[in-house]
Design an enzyme around this catalytic site. Structure first.
Site, mmCIF file in Angstrom:
data_model
loop_
_atom_site.group_PDB
_atom_site.id
_atom_site.type_symbol
_atom_site.label_atom_id
_atom_site.label_comp_id
_atom_site.label_asym_id
_atom_site.label_seq_id
_atom_site.Cartn_x
_atom_site.Cartn_y
_atom_site.Cartn_z
ATOM 1 N N ASP A 262 0.479 -1.068 -0.166
ATOM 2 C CA ASP A 262 0.052 0.177 -0.077
ATOM 3 C C ASP A 262 0.643 1.104 0.334
ATOM 4 O O ASP A 262 2.174 1.144 0.429
ATOM 5 C CB ASP A 262 -1.116 0.390 1.108
ATOM 6 C CG ASP A 262 -2.304 0.589 0.704
ATOM 7 O OD1 ASP A 262 -2.578 1.247 -0.234
ATOM 8 O OD2 ASP A 262 -3.355 0.948 1.683
HETATM 9 C C1 NOJ Z 1 -3.858 3.716 -0.092
HETATM 10 C C2 NOJ Z 1 -5.001 3.455 0.170
HETATM 11 O O1 NOJ Z 1 -4.827 2.498 1.008
HETATM 12 C C3 NOJ Z 1 -5.612 2.089 -1.203
HETATM 13 O O2 NOJ Z 1 -5.806 1.351 -0.880
HETATM 14 C C4 NOJ Z 1 -4.848 2.660 -2.476
HETATM 15 O O3 NOJ Z 1 -5.613 1.768 -3.524
HETATM 16 C C5 NOJ Z 1 -3.451 3.749 -2.235
HETATM 17 N N1 NOJ Z 1 -3.357 4.247 -1.494
HETATM 18 C C6 NOJ Z 1 -2.968 4.289 -3.878
HETATM 19 O O4 NOJ Z 1 -3.558 5.242 -3.876
#
Ligand code: NOJ
Length: 772
Positions: A297
Site C-alpha cells: 500500500d
Molecule cells: C492508500 C489506500 O489504502 C489504497 O487502497 C490505495 O489503493 C492507495 N492509497 C493508492 O491510492
C-alpha cells in the site's frame, strides 16, 4: 510505432514458445504448469541487470506535469532519472491518454530494454460515470448489476490509458466508525466473496482487451479491524477470525483470477502486513499457490519504521522483499536499497527474480509487450468515456442499491398528482456529494441531485428549502472539511415549507467526502445540526420521508422511532437523483438489503449478525439480573439487522423443508422455503439462507449466510426457493488449523433478513470406513 528491441524479442520469444507446451490461460491461482506468459517473462528476465529488475518492483506516483518541461531538481528530477534508466515498473495516479502515452514513450523508447510501464489508479466505483459506492452496490445483492458496474468503470478507465485498478477492496468490515466501510461489501464473508468475484470478473473480463483492466484484491489483510474504527490503527485479531472471516473473500478473488493483491497498512500479530511472511508467502503464495503479484500500500514499506518493526528504510525493504511484497508503492525503498541488499546477501536474487517474473507476466498478459500503447487511443477515449449506455447502467445499479428501511404509514410510494411536497436538506441539492469518495475522472457538480430527480415528476408542487449546510469550514481538495454544528439560519425557511406540505422529503446524512480513507468517526449520528433540523421539522409536520445519504451505517434511533418512512440511499453516483426519485415515486420498487448491521448507538459497535453466542447470552435486553452479556442502557439487538430491506409489497415465508435429516461426505441436503407476495405490487425479494453449527472444535457464529437468491413475484404469487447444503457449506477453519467439516448438528434458517426465525435441523455424519 517505434518499439525497443526488447519488445520485439519478447513478442517473438512468445510466438516461438507458443509451439511449446506452455499454457496460455490467465490463471493466478492453483496452476502448476508454467504458463506461456511466465516463459515470456523469463525470456525478458534473462536480459535484465539487477538494477533493471529492481526497477520493475518500483512504483511511483505521477511526479510531474508530463506535458511540461522535464523536472530539473528535487525529488521529481530524481524520479525522472529513474524513469529514464528503466527503474520504474509502474506508475499510479496518472490518467488520460496524452499523459499515459508520454510516460510510456519514455519507458519504451528511452530505457535500455524498453519494458512498458503498467499504470494503476484507484478506479473504485467508476471513472467519470460514477456508480454507487461499493457498500451501496453490495446492498443490491445483484451480482449481474455489480459486475456490469465494474465493466463500465473498466471500460472508461481503460479508455483513458489505465491498465490496472486498485479494486476491489474485499475487507470484511464490522465497524461503522471506520471510514472505509464505504469501499467494501460490508460485514459478511460470503457476501463479500461473491461480490469480490463479480467485481474481479467485471474489471478483468474474459480476456484483457482494451475495455478491461487488471484488478487488485486489497488490503491483505485485516485492515478493516483497526481498533476503535480509527483508520490505520493497530489490528489485533485471532487466527480464527483471520481465517474464518477475513480471508475467504481474498481466497475467492484469487480463485477468480484477480491479477494482483495489495497488502495493507496494519500490523497482524505484531508484524506489519507489508513485512508479513505468514500472510504473503505462507498463505497467499504457498498455500493458495497464487501466481499474481503483491503491491504494497502507499508508503506502507516505509511505515514499517514508524511501526517500530524496521530500523530504517533499507531494513524495511529487506523485510518486505523477503516477506513476499513484490512491488513498492511510493516508498522508494526498493529502488534505493534492494540492489545493495542483494549484494550483501540479505535478500536472495532468486526472490527478486520471482517478483519480477510475476510483474512481467502481467505486462505480457495485458498485451503491453505486444503494444505498449494498447490503452492509448485518443479516439476511443473520446468515444467511450461518459457514454449514454454507461449512464443507464449506473442508474440501474443505483436503483437496486437503495434500501427501504421503514414505511409505516405507507407514505411511500409518493402519489404522483396533487401533492404539496417539501424537499428539505442541503444534500438534496448537492451535485457533488453523491459522487462519494473516489471520483477519478468525474468533476464536482456532475451528479444528478435529488432535487433535479424529483423535478422530473411534474404532477406535484415541489418546494425546496436547504435547512442547513452539512459541511462548513475551509475548502481543501474541493470540499469543506468540517461539519456544520452551529449555523441554523436556514431552519425557519425549512419549517415554513414543511408546514405547507402534505409530505416532507428530508435528505440528510454524510457528505460524500466525509467518508472513505482517513475519515473515521467517533459518532454515528446524522452529523451536525441535521438531527436538530429533523426534529424541528417533525414538530410541525410528522409526515416525513427521510432519505439518508451516507457511506456507512448510521445510528438513527430517534428517526427509526419517530419518522414513518426511511430510505437508505447511500452515495449513489452520477445518476443518484434519478434513482432516488424513481424509488420515491414507485417507478422502481425497492429491493435492496443491508450488507451491514445498523446499530442503535455507537456503543454497540462493532455489531454484526454473525457474532458468537458467548457463555451468557441471556435475552439481550437490559435486565436487573445483571450477569448476562448485555448493556445497562440498550438492547443487544441492532436497529436494523444485516439483510434487512423492505419493499412496497410484502412477502411471507413458510414451509421450510429439508430433503432429509442428515448427510455424509459426498452427499447433500436440499432445503426449500416458500415465499409469497402478499401485497398488491410486483416485487423482488432476496431470499437468504443461513446455518448454525451447534457444537464445534472452535465456537461458531449464531448464524452464517451461506446462500441467497433474488426472486421476482407478482401479487399473490408463491415461489419455492431451494438451496443445497453439502460438505463445503459447513466447512470452517477448525481447531486443527485447517478447513474441514466436523460431524454434528446444525440449524438452517431461511428468510428475508438475518433476523429470520424460520428454521430446520440437520446432521452431518461421518461414514464409517468399509471393512475390507
Ligand atoms: C492508500 C489506500 O489504502 C489504497 O487502497 C490505495 O489503493 C492507495 N492509497 C493508492 O491510492
Amino acid at each position: 510505432m517505434k518499439f525497443k528491441l526488447i519488445t520485439y524479442i519478447a513478442a517473438i520469444s512468445g510466438m516461438i514458445l507458443l509451439g511449446c507446451s506452455g499454457t496460455k490461460s490467465r490463471s493466478t491461482s492453483g496452476t502448476a504448469a508454467i504458463s506461456l506468459y511466465e516463459r515470456k517473462a523469463d525470456s525478458v528476465l534473462k536480459l535484465m541487470t539487477l538494477e533493471e529488475k529492481v526497477g520493475q518492483m518500483n512504483q511511483y506516483n505521477g511526479f510531474w506535469e508530463v506535458t511540461g518541461p522535464a523536472p530539473k531538481d528535487g525529488d521529481a528530477a530524481k524520479k525522472y532519472e529513474h524513469l529514464r534508466k528503466g527503474w520504474v515498473g509502474s506508475m499510479l495516479n496518472v490518467k488520460g491518454v496524452k499523459d499515459v502515452r508520454a510516460l510510456q514513450k519514455i519507458a519504451v523508447e528511452q530505457t535500455r530494454l524498453g519494458i512498458p510501464i503498467i499504470f494503476g489508479y484507484d478506479v473504485i466505483h467508476g471513472y467519470k460515470t460514477v456508480s454507487p459506492i461499493p457498500l451501496a452496490e453490495a446492498a443490491s445483492w445483484d451480482m449481474d448489476a455489480i459486475k456490469k458496474s465494474a465493466e463500465i468503470a473498466a471500460a472508461e478507465a481503460a479508455a483513458s490509458g489505465l491498465n490496472w485498478t486498485f479494486a476491489p477492496m474485499v475487507d470484511v468490515s464490522r465497524d461503522a466508525r471506520w471510514g472505509r466501510v464505504m469501499e467494501g461489501a460490508g460485514e459478511d464473508p460470503y457476501l463479500n466473496s461473491v461480490i469480490a468475484v463479480a467485481r474481479v470478473k467485471g474489471f478483468q473480463g474474459e480476456k484483457y482487451d482494451e475495455f478491461h483492466l487488471a484488478a487488485c484484491a486489497k488490503h491483505f489483510a485485516g485492515y478493516s479491524f483497526a481498533e476503535a474504527g480509527r483508520d490505520y490503527n493497530t489490528v489485533d485479531i485471532s487466527d480464527n477470525t483471520l481465517h474464518n472471516i477475513i480471508l475467504p473473500p481474498f481466497k475467492a478473488a484469487a480463485e477468480a483470477g484477480v491479477a494482483t493483491f495489495m497488502n495493507s497498512f496494519n500490523e497482524l500479530e505484531g508484524i506489519p502486513a507489508t513485512g508479513n511472511h505468514y500472510l504473503q508467502r505462507d498463505i497467499l503464495k504457498n498455500r493458495w499457490n497464487y501466481q499474481g503479484f503483491v503491491v504494497s500500500d502507499w508508503g506502507s514499506l516505509g511505515e514499517m519504521v514508524a511501526h517500530g518493526y524496521a530500523k530504517d528504510l533499507k531494513h524495511a525493504s529487506e523485510l518486505a522483499a523477503n516477506a513476499g511484497s513484490d512491488m513498492d508503492m511510493e516508498s522508494s525503498g526498493y529502488v534505493e536499497h534492494l540492489c545493495a541488499l542483494v549484494r550483501e546477501g540479505k535478500v536472495a536474487e532468486s526472490k527478486i527474480d520471482e517478483a519480477v517474473r510475476r510483474i512481467l507476466k502481467l505486462k505480457f498478459e495485458l498485451g503491453l509487450f505486444d503494444d505498449p500503447y494498447k490503452y492509448c487511443n485518443e479516439e476511443r477515449e473520446k468515444q467511450t468515456i461518459g457514454k449514454k449506455e454507461f449512464l443507464d447502467g449506473v442508474l440501474d445499479v443505483a436503483k437496486k442499491s437503495i434500501v427501504l428501511l421503514k414505511n409505516d404509514k405507507q407514505l411511500l410510494p409518493l402519489k404522483k398528482q396533487g401533492q404539496k411536497i417539501a424537499l428539505i436538506g442541503a444534500l438534496a441539492n448537492d451535485k457533488t456529494s453523491p459522487l462519494g469518495n473516489w471520483r477519478i475522472g468525474a468533476d464536482d457538480n456532475t451528479a444528478v441531485s435529488v432535487l433535479e430527480g424529483m423535478q422530473q415528476y411534474k404532477g406535484n408542487t415541489l418546494t425546496y428549502a436547504k435547512g442547513a449546510d452539512v459541511a462548513t469550514g475551509k475548502t481543501v481538495m474541493g470540499f469543506k472539511t468540517h461539519v456544520n454544528v452551529t449555523d441554523k439560519s436556514g431552519f425557519a425557511e425549512a419549517i415554513n415549507a414543511a408546514k405547507q406540505a402534505d409530505v416532507v422529503v428530508m435528505v440528510l446524512g454524510e457528505h460524500g467526502l466525509h467518508t472513505g480513507e482517513g475519515r473515521s468517526r467517533s459518532e454515528l449520528t446524522i452529523p451536525g445540526v441535521q438531527q436538530e433540523l429533523l426534529e424541528a421539522v417533525h414538530k410541525v409536520n410528522p409526515n416525513i420521508v427521510l432519505v439518508l445519504t451516507n457511506g456507512r451505517p448510521l445510528a438513527i434511533s430517534w428517526a427509526a422511532e419517530n419518522v414513518p418512512s426511511i430510505v437508505e440511499a447511500w452515495h449513489l453516483g452520477t445518476q443518484s437523483g434519478h434513482a432516488i426519485a424513481q424509488v420515491l415515486y414507485g417507478d422502481y420498487n425497492p429491493s435492496g438489503k443491508l450488507p451491514m448491521t445498523f446499530p442503535r448507538n455507537v456503543g454497540q459497535v462493532p455489531i454484526y449478525y454473525n457474532h458468537k453466542n458467548t457463555g451468557r447470552p441471556g435475552d439481550g435486553q437490559p435486565t436487573e439480573s445483571v450477569f448476562w452479556s448485555q448493556y445497562n442502557d440498550v438492547d443487544n439487538s441492532p436497529l436494523y439487522p444485516f439483510g434487512h430491506g423492505l419493499s412496497y409489497t410484502t412477502f411471507e415465508y413458510s414451509n421450510l423443508k429439508l430433503s432429509g435429516n442428515s448427510f455424509a461426505e459426498g452427499g447433500n441436503i436440499i432445503v426449500s422455503v416458500d415465499v409469497k407476495n402478499t401485497g398488491k405490487l410486483d416485487g423482488k425479494e432476496v431470499v437468504q439462507f443461513y446455518i448454525r453449527d451447534l457444537v464445534a472444535s472452535v465456537t461458531r457464529p449464531v448464524k452464517e449466510l451461506k446462500g441467497f437468491e433474488m426472486v421476482s413475484l407478482k401479487p399473490g404469487e408463491t415461489k419455492t426457493v431451494s438451496f443445497s447444503i453439502n460438505k463445503k457449506t459447513i466447512e470452517f477453519y477448525s481447531a486443527n488449523k485447517i478447513w474441514e467439516a466436523e460431524p454434528g448438528e446444525f440449524k438452517v434458517f431461511a428468510g428475508g433478513s438475518s433476523a429470520t426465525k424460520l428454521e430446520g435441523n440437520f446432521k452431518y455424519t461421518v461414514q464409517q470406513p468399509q471393512r475390507p
